[in-house]
Scaffold this motif. Structure first.
Motif, mmCIF file in Angstrom:
data_model
loop_
_atom_site.group_PDB
_atom_site.id
_atom_site.type_symbol
_atom_site.label_atom_id
_atom_site.label_comp_id
_atom_site.label_asym_id
_atom_site.label_seq_id
_atom_site.Cartn_x
_atom_site.Cartn_y
_atom_site.Cartn_z
ATOM 1 N N LEU A 191 11.829 11.652 4.232
ATOM 2 C CA LEU A 191 12.570 12.560 3.367
ATOM 3 C C LEU A 191 13.343 11.790 2.310
ATOM 4 O O LEU A 191 13.371 12.160 1.137
ATOM 5 N N LEU A 192 13.961 10.689 2.704
ATOM 6 C CA LEU A 192 14.704 9.856 1.763
ATOM 7 C C LEU A 192 13.775 9.131 0.796
ATOM 8 O O LEU A 192 14.085 8.999 -0.389
ATOM 9 N N CYS A 193 12.639 8.661 1.308
ATOM 10 C CA CYS A 193 11.725 7.868 0.489
ATOM 11 C C CYS A 193 10.778 8.743 -0.325
ATOM 12 O O CYS A 193 10.145 8.239 -1.259
ATOM 13 N N GLY A 194 10.677 10.002 -0.009
ATOM 14 C CA GLY A 194 9.856 10.923 -0.783
ATOM 15 C C GLY A 194 8.430 10.984 -0.320
ATOM 16 O O GLY A 194 7.896 12.059 -0.021
ATOM 17 N N PHE A 195 7.765 9.846 -0.232
ATOM 18 C CA PHE A 195 6.381 9.749 0.198
ATOM 19 C C PHE A 195 6.223 8.493 1.045
ATOM 20 O O PHE A 195 6.988 7.539 0.909
ATOM 21 N N ASP A 196 5.201 8.480 1.902
ATOM 22 C CA ASP A 196 4.908 7.262 2.657
ATOM 23 C C ASP A 196 4.660 6.091 1.717
ATOM 24 O O ASP A 196 5.001 4.949 2.024
ATOM 25 N N ALA A 197 4.051 6.368 0.563
ATOM 26 C CA ALA A 197 3.719 5.317 -0.392
ATOM 27 C C ALA A 197 4.946 4.611 -0.938
ATOM 28 O O ALA A 197 4.842 3.494 -1.462
ATOM 29 N N ASN A 198 6.110 5.228 -0.844
ATOM 30 C CA ASN A 198 7.345 4.605 -1.323
ATOM 31 C C ASN A 198 7.995 3.721 -0.265
ATOM 32 O O ASN A 198 9.027 3.108 -0.529
ATOM 33 N N ILE A 199 7.406 3.674 0.912
ATOM 34 C CA ILE A 199 7.892 2.794 1.969
ATOM 35 C C ILE A 199 7.144 1.471 1.820
ATOM 36 O O ILE A 199 5.927 1.413 2.014
ATOM 37 N N VAL A 200 7.846 0.435 1.432
ATOM 38 C CA VAL A 200 7.212 -0.854 1.143
ATOM 39 C C VAL A 200 6.407 -1.310 2.350
ATOM 40 O O VAL A 200 6.923 -1.385 3.471
ATOM 41 N N GLY A 201 5.130 -1.575 2.105
ATOM 42 C CA GLY A 201 4.235 -1.964 3.186
ATOM 43 C C GLY A 201 3.304 -0.847 3.598
ATOM 44 O O GLY A 201 2.390 -1.067 4.395
ATOM 45 N N SER A 202 3.523 0.358 3.055
ATOM 46 C CA SER A 202 2.676 1.509 3.377
ATOM 47 C C SER A 202 1.764 1.828 2.198
ATOM 48 O O SER A 202 2.134 1.627 1.038
ATOM 49 N N ALA A 203 0.590 2.355 2.524
ATOM 50 C CA ALA A 203 -0.330 2.814 1.487
ATOM 51 C C ALA A 203 -0.117 4.306 1.262
ATOM 52 O O ALA A 203 0.630 4.956 1.995
#
Length: 440
Positions: A223-235
C-alpha cells in the motif's frame, strides 16, 4: 464500505492533507485493529510558535517532546516544517546550550525534514546533511536517536540503511519491535529479510508476538509502495498489471448469485455498494455476463429497477470499461457515453467513477475531456484525474497529466500529483510497452 471511487477521493484528499501516505510514524510498532483496516493516521497539527520557542530554548526536552507528537509529513504542519528548516540551517550557530545543539533534537529535526519529502522523490545534493545526521544517529547507542533515525530513513533507505536498522535491533533488543515496524515501511526486498532476521533473534515471547503481528500487515508495504515493482528487488508482478488496469476494491467480491439477486431488486444502495466492490477482471466471466445483460436491458427494465439509477449505471459502465481495458475487447459506445457524462458531473463521486472508466478505454479526445474537466475545479479533482490518467496507455495521457500539473497552483495537490506520477512510472512503462508490442 469504501469502494474504489470513494477510495480515490479519500486517497486524493489524504494526499492533499498528508502529502502522500503521511509519515513514518503512521504505522505503529504494534498494529491494532484500527491499523489493520487503515495503515495511516494524520498526525495532529503543531503550533509553529510553540515549536519555535522550544527550539530556541536551552532545555531540549520540550522540543523533543513536540517532535514525537506531530509529523512534518502532514501538510497542515507546513509552517512548523518551515520553522524546523530554518532552525536546521542555523543549528551550528546556536548557543552552546541551545536545544538545536542536542543530538536527539538534531536527529528529530532531520527526521522531520526527511518525512516531509514525498515518497519516491529523488535525493538532491542539499539532502546530504539530513541523511548524514540520520545515519550517524542510526549507529549510536541513544535509543531515542535510533528510533528517530529509523523513522526518518524509511522512505529513502539503502541496503546499508536496512542493515543498520537490523543491527540496531540486535544492539538494542528493546527496539526490536519498532525497528521491525520501520522495515515494514521500506520499499526494499532486503527489508523483508531484515524483519525475519530480527524475529529470529528475539527470545522474549511477548516481543516476538508483537513482531509477528507487524509481519502480518505485509499488505501495508504494498500500500505504501504502490506496486510490487516499486519495491527494490521486485519485478513487475501480475498483481501490478491487474491493479494498473483494474484497481483493487476493498471488501469481499460479490458472487454471481449475489449480483443476480441484486440486479432483480429495487435496493439502489445495495446495488451501488455491490457494484463498487466488483473487481471486474476478465476472469470474472459469470459476473461480467450478468452486468452486460443488465446493461443491454437497462432502458426496458421496470421503473423502480436498480438499473434506472444514474449512480448504478455509472458504476456498471465503469465495471464494463475496466473489464474491457485488460482484455482489449470492444465496448458498447453507450458505455463510453455514460462515462463521458459522468466526467462532466459536479459530483466528485461520479466524476471519479467516470474518470476511472473513461481512462481505461479512452481515445485521445477522451483524454482531453478529462483534462479539461478539472479546469476551474477544486484541486482534488485534478488529483483524482491524475490517479487514473497515470494508469492509461492512451496517447497523450501523460501529456495531459503534465498539463494538469502545470496548471495546478495548490502545493498540496502538486505533491499528490508528483507522487502519482512517480509511483506508477515503472509499471506504466512495462504495461504500455507490452501493449504496444501486442501483449497485454
Amino acid at each position: 464500505m469504501i469502494h474504489w471511487r470513494r477510495l480515490a477521493i479519500v486517497v486524493a484528499l489524504a494526499l492533499l492533507a498528508c502529502d502522500e501516505h503521511c509519515s513514518a510514524q503512521s504505522v505503529p510498532a504494534v498494529p491494532n485493529k484500527a491499523a489493520a483496516s487503515t495503515a495511516f493516521h494524520i498526525a495532529p497539527t503543531q503550533d509553529p510558535r510553540e515549536l519555535e520557542r522550544a527550539l530556541l530554548a536551552d532545555d531540549p526536552r520540550e522540543a523533543a517532546h513536540l517532535f514525537w507528537r506531530f509529523s512534518c509529513a502532514n501538510y497542515s504542519n507546513s509552517e512548523p516544517a518551515e520553522v524546523v528548516r530554518h532552525a536546521w540551517e542555523l543549528r551550528d550557530s546556536a548557543g552552546a546550550t541551545g536545544a538545536t545543539r542536542d543530538p536527539v533534537v538534531r536527529t528529530l529535526m532531520a527526521k522531520c525534514l526527511a518525512e516531509a519529502w514525498p515518497r519516491f522523490r529523488p535525493i538532491e545534493p542539499g539532502d546530504a546533511p539530513v541523511l548524514a545526521q540520520l545515519r550517524l544517529a542510526m549507529g549510536g547507542d541513544n535509543p531515542e536517536e535510533v528510533r528517530a533515525a529509523a523513522f526518518g530513513l524509511t522512505q529513502f533507505a539503502t541496503a546499508e540503511d536496512v542493515q543498520s536498522i537490523v543491527a540496531a535491533a540486535a544492539r538494542q533488543p528493546a527496539l526490536a519491535s519498532q525497528m521491525t515496524s520501520n522495515l515494514l515501511q521500506i520499499c526494499r526486498v532486503d527489508a523483508i529479510e531484515g524483519m525475519r532476521i530480527i524475529r529470529a533473534s528475539v527470545t522474549d515471547a511477548r516481543q516476538r508476538g508483537e513482531i509477528e503481528a507487524i509481519e502480518g500487515h505485509e499488505a501495508t508495504r504494498r500500500l505504501l509502495c504502490g506496486f510490487d515493482a516499486n519495491i527494490v528487488g521486485s519485478a513487475v508482478s501480475q498483481a501490478d498489471i491487474d491493479d494498473f488496469w483494474v484497481p483493487g476494491r476493498p471488501g469481499p467480491t460479490p458472487s454471481a448469485n449475489d449480483l443476480r439477486s441484486m440486479l432483480r431488486s429495487t435496493d439502489v444502495h445495495e446495488a451501488r455498494d455491490m457494484l463498487w466492490r466488483l473487481r471486474c477482471l476478465p476472469s470474472e466471466k459469470d459476473s461480467l455476463e450478468l452486468i452486460n445483460a443488465a446493461w443491454r436491458t437497462r432502458n426496458s427494465s421496470a421503473r423502480d429497477s436498480v438499473t434506472r439509477d444514474l449512480d448504478v449505471r455509472v458504476a456498471m459502465a465503469t465495471c464494463l470499461a475496466n473489464a474491457s481495458a485488460e482484455s482489449q475487447s470492444a465496448i458498447d459506445p453507450s458505455i463510453a457515453k455514460v462515462l463521458r457524462e459522468a466526467v462532466g458531473s459536479s459530483d466528485m463521486r461520479n466524476f471519479a467513477a467516470g474518470a476511472e472508466g473513461l481512462s481505461r478505454i479512452a481515445t485521445v479526445v477522451d483524454v482531453r475531456l478529462i483534462e479539461n474537466a478539472v479546469k476551474g475545479r477544486a484541486p482534488t479533482f485534478s488529483s483524482i484525474a491524475v490517479i487514473y490518467l497515470t494508469r492509461s496507455c492512451t496517447s497523450g495521457a501523460q501529456g495531459a497529466v503534465a498539463e494538469i500539473r502545470e496548471h495546478t497552483s495548490s502545493q498540496q495537490a502538486l505533491r499528490a500529483i508528483d507522487y502519482q506520477i512517480r509511483s506508477t512510472e515503472r509499471v506504466r512503462e512495462f504495461v504500455c510497452a507490452a501493449r504496444k508490442g501486442g501483449g497485454k
